[in-house]
Design a protein around this motif. Sequence first.
Motif, PDB file in Angstrom:
ATOM      1  N   GLY A   1       0.808  -1.217   0.000  1.00 39.88           N
ATOM      2  CA  GLY A   1       0.000   0.000   0.000  1.00 39.88           C
ATOM      3  C   GLY A   1       0.843   1.270   0.000  1.00 39.88           C
ATOM      4  O   GLY A   1       2.033   1.253  -0.314  1.00 39.88           O
ATOM      5  N   THR A   2       0.205   2.368   0.392  1.00 40.10           N
ATOM      6  CA  THR A   2       0.831   3.688   0.335  1.00 40.10           C
ATOM      7  C   THR A   2       0.442   4.520   1.544  1.00 40.10           C
ATOM      8  O   THR A   2      -0.672   4.389   2.060  1.00 40.10           O
ATOM      9  CB  THR A   2       0.386   4.448  -0.944  1.00 40.10           C
ATOM     10  N   PHE A   3       1.368   5.376   1.997  1.00 33.69           N
ATOM     11  CA  PHE A   3       1.091   6.320   3.081  1.00 33.69           C
ATOM     12  C   PHE A   3       1.437   7.722   2.610  1.00 33.69           C
ATOM     13  O   PHE A   3       2.391   7.921   1.854  1.00 33.69           O
ATOM     14  CB  PHE A   3       1.929   5.979   4.324  1.00 33.69           C
ATOM     15  N   LYS A   4       0.644   8.688   3.050  1.00 32.37           N
ATOM     16  CA  LYS A   4       0.987  10.083   2.777  1.00 32.37           C
ATOM     17  C   LYS A   4       1.453  10.733   4.076  1.00 32.37           C
ATOM     18  O   LYS A   4       0.971  10.395   5.168  1.00 32.37           O
ATOM     19  CB  LYS A   4      -0.194  10.851   2.176  1.00 32.37           C
ATOM     20  N   LEU A   5       2.403  11.641   3.935  1.00 30.28           N
ATOM     21  CA  LEU A   5       2.986  12.351   5.067  1.00 30.28           C
ATOM     22  C   LEU A   5       2.472  13.776   5.042  1.00 30.28           C
ATOM     23  O   LEU A   5       2.693  14.491   4.056  1.00 30.28           O
ATOM     24  CB  LEU A   5       4.515  12.317   4.995  1.00 30.28           C
ATOM     25  N   CYS A   6       1.777  14.182   6.090  1.00 29.08           N
ATOM     26  CA  CYS A   6       1.132  15.493   6.132  1.00 29.08           C
ATOM     27  C   CYS A   6       1.725  16.337   7.252  1.00 29.08           C
ATOM     28  O   CYS A   6       1.967  15.840   8.355  1.00 29.08           O
ATOM     29  CB  CYS A   6      -0.367  15.350   6.357  1.00 29.08           C
TER      30      CYS A   6
END
Length: 243
Positions: A71-76
């Motif tokens: 999967g994928t993660f976004k960094l905010c």
Amino acid sequence: MPRQNMQNKDKNNFVECDDCSMNSVCQPLVTAKQSINLSESYLHRRIATKTNYILFNQSDPLTDIYAVSSGTFKLCQQTDDNTENIIGLRFPGELIGEDALYLKTYNYTAIAIGDSSVCKVSVEQMTSCGQLIPEIQQNLIELLSRQSYVRQRNFQAYIGKKSADSLLAAFLLNIIERNASYTGSDTSIELPINRNDIANFLGLRSETLSRVFSKFQKDQLIQVKGKKIVLLSQDKIIKLADF
């Protein structure tokens, strides 16, 4: 935003361990007389996360570092005026939270995009094992050095890009390259985030990004099928991105 429970997930395609940045601290240590596996003391493998699951929040104290196994993660990152900016994406085999080893607090919030999974290393437990066996500390240094190189390459992909065309071309090439060992393709990818998030990450207006996507399709540089992007003219995309 509250954290959700994580459960073990077996039905998924995971990145190969040999292709994962965490690999150097996961393997048994081989000495002249025996093989010692201390990773079970500090490593939890392939923990499932659901959509919008938060691994950690910005400014939380450091407890663990992670590697994306699927999967994928976004960094905010939240700014002083409460604006939320997407400052990075993490794909299978890449680390999350490793920069907090210096800061001692997390510098961003890490959020799952869709069903994903991670391997988790407890920093405190790994440090304790490293005091007993120095090779573990050396392996951690190797891990961080590799990730630093990856982050530098990702940064260079966008530095100096002034036009929206160049930014989108660089983005597509960058994420396809970073996912190639996981997807098996160096010319196509299922976009992991929506166009509003892509625009946020690239610092573009949503309308501008849509215009550039349409232009790329009209010029037959890319083919768009739902979320799937196929590069039809990789050489022209590379030239646009100035790679």
